[in-house]
Design a protein around this motif. Structure first.
Motif, PDB file in Angstrom:
ATOM      1  N   GLU A 210       0.811  -1.216   0.000  1.00 28.92           N
ATOM      2  CA  GLU A 210       0.000   0.000   0.000  1.00 28.92           C
ATOM      3  C   GLU A 210       0.845   1.266   0.000  1.00 28.92           C
ATOM      4  O   GLU A 210       0.393   2.324  -0.464  1.00 28.92           O
ATOM      5  CB  GLU A 210      -0.922  -0.005   1.217  1.00 28.92           C
ATOM      6  CG  GLU A 210      -2.011  -1.081   1.161  1.00 28.92           C
ATOM      7  CD  GLU A 210      -3.014  -0.805   0.046  1.00 28.92           C
ATOM      8  OE1 GLU A 210      -3.210   0.381  -0.294  1.00 28.92           O
ATOM      9  OE2 GLU A 210      -3.574  -1.765  -0.497  1.00 28.92           O
ATOM     10  N   ASP A 213       1.470   1.959  -3.667  1.00 28.98           N
ATOM     11  CA  ASP A 213       0.234   2.420  -4.307  1.00 28.98           C
ATOM     12  C   ASP A 213      -0.105   3.854  -3.882  1.00 28.98           C
ATOM     13  O   ASP A 213      -0.592   4.658  -4.689  1.00 28.98           O
ATOM     14  CB  ASP A 213      -0.917   1.478  -3.954  1.00 28.98           C
ATOM     15  CG  ASP A 213      -0.732   0.072  -4.521  1.00 28.98           C
ATOM     16  OD1 ASP A 213       0.076  -0.068  -5.472  1.00 28.98           O
ATOM     17  OD2 ASP A 213      -1.368  -0.870  -4.013  1.00 28.98           O
ATOM     18  N   LEU A 214       0.126   4.174  -2.613  1.00 28.42           N
ATOM     19  CA  LEU A 214      -0.156   5.524  -2.123  1.00 28.42           C
ATOM     20  C   LEU A 214       0.691   6.553  -2.860  1.00 28.42           C
ATOM     21  O   LEU A 214       0.183   7.609  -3.280  1.00 28.42           O
ATOM     22  CB  LEU A 214       0.119   5.585  -0.620  1.00 28.42           C
ATOM     23  CG  LEU A 214       0.002   6.965   0.027  1.00 28.42           C
ATOM     24  CD1 LEU A 214      -1.434   7.451   0.002  1.00 28.42           C
ATOM     25  CD2 LEU A 214       0.530   6.917   1.462  1.00 28.42           C
ATOM     26  N   VAL A 216       2.009   6.375  -5.832  1.00 27.67           N
ATOM     27  CA  VAL A 216       1.577   6.508  -7.226  1.00 27.67           C
ATOM     28  C   VAL A 216       0.284   7.311  -7.318  1.00 27.67           C
ATOM     29  O   VAL A 216       0.122   8.163  -8.201  1.00 27.67           O
ATOM     30  CB  VAL A 216       1.406   5.113  -7.853  1.00 27.67           C
ATOM     31  CG1 VAL A 216       0.809   5.219  -9.251  1.00 27.67           C
ATOM     32  CG2 VAL A 216       2.752   4.388  -7.923  1.00 27.67           C
ATOM     33  N   ARG A 217      -0.659   7.056  -6.409  1.00 35.12           N
ATOM     34  CA  ARG A 217      -1.923   7.799  -6.444  1.00 35.12           C
ATOM     35  C   ARG A 217      -1.728   9.284  -6.184  1.00 35.12           C
ATOM     36  O   ARG A 217      -2.478  10.116  -6.724  1.00 35.12           O
ATOM     37  CB  ARG A 217      -2.885   7.237  -5.394  1.00 35.12           C
ATOM     38  CG  ARG A 217      -3.454   5.884  -5.706  1.00 35.12           C
ATOM     39  CD  ARG A 217      -4.684   5.584  -4.855  1.00 35.12           C
ATOM     40  NE  ARG A 217      -4.429   5.763  -3.426  1.00 35.12           N
ATOM     41  CZ  ARG A 217      -4.017   4.789  -2.621  1.00 35.12           C
ATOM     42  NH1 ARG A 217      -3.778   3.567  -3.107  1.00 35.12           N
ATOM     43  NH2 ARG A 217      -3.839   5.009  -1.333  1.00 35.12           N
ATOM     44  N   LEU A 218      -0.747   9.647  -5.396  1.00 30.23           N
ATOM     45  CA  LEU A 218      -0.515  11.051  -5.076  1.00 30.23           C
ATOM     46  C   LEU A 218       0.380  11.762  -6.089  1.00 30.23           C
ATOM     47  O   LEU A 218       0.776  12.904  -5.873  1.00 30.23           O
ATOM     48  CB  LEU A 218       0.113  11.162  -3.677  1.00 30.23           C
ATOM     49  CG  LEU A 218      -0.808  10.717  -2.522  1.00 30.23           C
ATOM     50  CD1 LEU A 218      -0.076  10.785  -1.192  1.00 30.23           C
ATOM     51  CD2 LEU A 218      -2.073  11.573  -2.481  1.00 30.23           C
ATOM     52  N   GLY A 219       0.656  11.117  -7.210  1.00 28.59           N
ATOM     53  CA  GLY A 219       1.353  11.769  -8.319  1.00 28.59           C
ATOM     54  C   GLY A 219       2.859  11.692  -8.280  1.00 28.59           C
ATOM     55  O   GLY A 219       3.524  12.492  -8.963  1.00 28.59           O
ATOM     56  N   SER A 249       0.128  16.973  -1.545  1.00 26.14           N
ATOM     57  CA  SER A 249       0.217  15.527  -1.780  1.00 26.14           C
ATOM     58  C   SER A 249       1.373  14.923  -0.988  1.00 26.14           C
ATOM     59  O   SER A 249       1.263  13.781  -0.485  1.00 26.14           O
ATOM     60  CB  SER A 249       0.396  15.257  -3.276  1.00 26.14           C
ATOM     61  OG  SER A 249       1.593  15.866  -3.757  1.00 26.14           O
TER      62      SER A 249
END
Length: 366
Positions: A210, A213-214, A216-219, A249
């Motif tokens: 996670e 993934d976190l 990547v999601r935050l750019g 972010s």
């Protein structure tokens, strides 16, 4: 009019009295005194070698008018003609000669008197000003006192910041973070040995589960990291920067990482070097992790013992290693140099206690 005489007898011959026998001998009116003007025209200016004599104060004789006969004027006095002067160079003038006027003398005196008056006036003004200042007395000076420890009243205006990739568009490089084989953090301090560096456009290579993934999601679009050996050689550390979209972010990633580590839903990965260099423990040994945000960057460091044993809670040596990598090198060193280079101008943020422990065992599916 100027008259010239041929001889002394002509010049001083007495004229006959009216009614005398001599006046009756001549036909017509008596001739005028002196020679005829047509025979001896008067020169306009005296010659340089001739002597000019001023006329006597006696009024000059006037010519006879046509309406009234006039008596001939008495002959000029013999004393008016110097005997020693040549007869051809002696002249008499009907108009008196004026003495030459003195030029410049009067004006010079006026200038001198005027200058003296100005000096006197200036001296009086100076005396008046000095008397006025002496009456007021000395004025207290308002020179500000320099206080070396006083805080500045206002911070300088910031032009650019590290808060976003819009204002900080230059990508990170491995040479910018770790330019050589050794990393020295201060004068007289021992150096860290740089084992391996890496720059990647995929942030998932530096995390698992996670946590990856976190990011990547935050750019997150870039991670630059390196593995170093501590000066004593008993610890290994992987440190680097995650390049996120903006400061918001990065702060969300900082707050969420602790929860994910505590719940064992992901971890930061250490960067292993070449086979046989002893860096493989970064992938399996229990680690102590610290992280911090400055601008749109998330700085982190992961420390393990070189023998692979667990790190005790409150280990001061590990705390020093985390501070050296995150605060001194990445924040005050790399990012401050980036800010000073014109990309941004933001003061170094105070360090926060963002650290935790993570297991060396990889999660299933990593």
């Amino acid at each position: 009019m100027v008259y010239r005489y041929e001889s002394d007898e002509d010049a001083f011959e007495e004229y006959p009295e009216p009614g005398s026998d001599r006046s009756a001998l001549g036909a017509g009116p008596p001739p005028p005194a002196g020679p005829s003007p047509s025979r001896f025209p008067a020169p306009s200016l005296p010659r340089p070698n001739q002597l000019s004599l001023p006329s006597s104060s006696r009024p000059s004789p006037s010519l006879p008018s046509s309406s009234q006969p006039s008596l001939p004027p008495p002959p000029p006095a013999r004393a008016e003609i110097p005997p020693a002067a040549p007869r051809s160079q002696v002249y008499t003038s009907a108009t008196p000669m004026e003495p030459p006027t003195r030029r410049g003398g009067g004006r010079l005196w006026q200038v001198l008197i005027g200058g003296a008056a100005v000096l006197v006036l200036l001296a009086l003004c100076g005396l008046g000003a000095a008397a006025l200042l002496s009456e007021r007395g000395p004025q207290p000076q308002s020179t500000p006192t320099f206080q070396p420890n006083a805080a500045p009243t206002s911070a300088p205006a910031e032009r650019l910041t590290l808060d976003s990739r819009d204002t900080d568009q230059s990508p990170l490089t491995a040479k910018e973070l770790f330019p050589g084989k050794e990393l020295k953090l201060g004068e007289g301090q021992p150096s860290y040995q740089v084992v391996k560096t890496q720059s990647s456009g995929s942030c998932a290579v530096a995390a698992t589960g996670e946590v990856a993934d976190l990011l990547v999601r935050l750019g997150c679009n870039q991670v630059v990291r390196a593995t170093l050996r501590t000066p004593g050689g008993d610890h290994l550390v992987t440190a680097g920067l995650f390049n996120l979209t903006d400061k918001a972010s990065a702060e969300r990633a900082r707050d969420r990482v602790r929860q994910l580590l505590d719940e064992r839903q992901g971890r930061f990965r250490g960067l292993t070097g070449n086979e046989g260099d002893g860096t493989d423990v970064l992938a399996s040994a229990p680690a102590r992790v610290g992280w911090q945000v400055r601008g749109h960057y998330l700085a982190y460091a992961l420390v393990v013992r070189e023998d692979g044993t667990a790190i005790k809670a409150g280990d001061a040596k590990v705390g020093e290693i985390l501070f050296d990598m995150i605060e001194l090198h990445l924040s005050r060193g790399v990012l401050q140099q980036r800010a000073d280079g014109g990309t941004a101008a933001q003061p170094t943020a105070a360090p926060t206690d963002n650290s935790g422990t993570q297991s060396g065992d990889d999660l299933p599916g990593d």
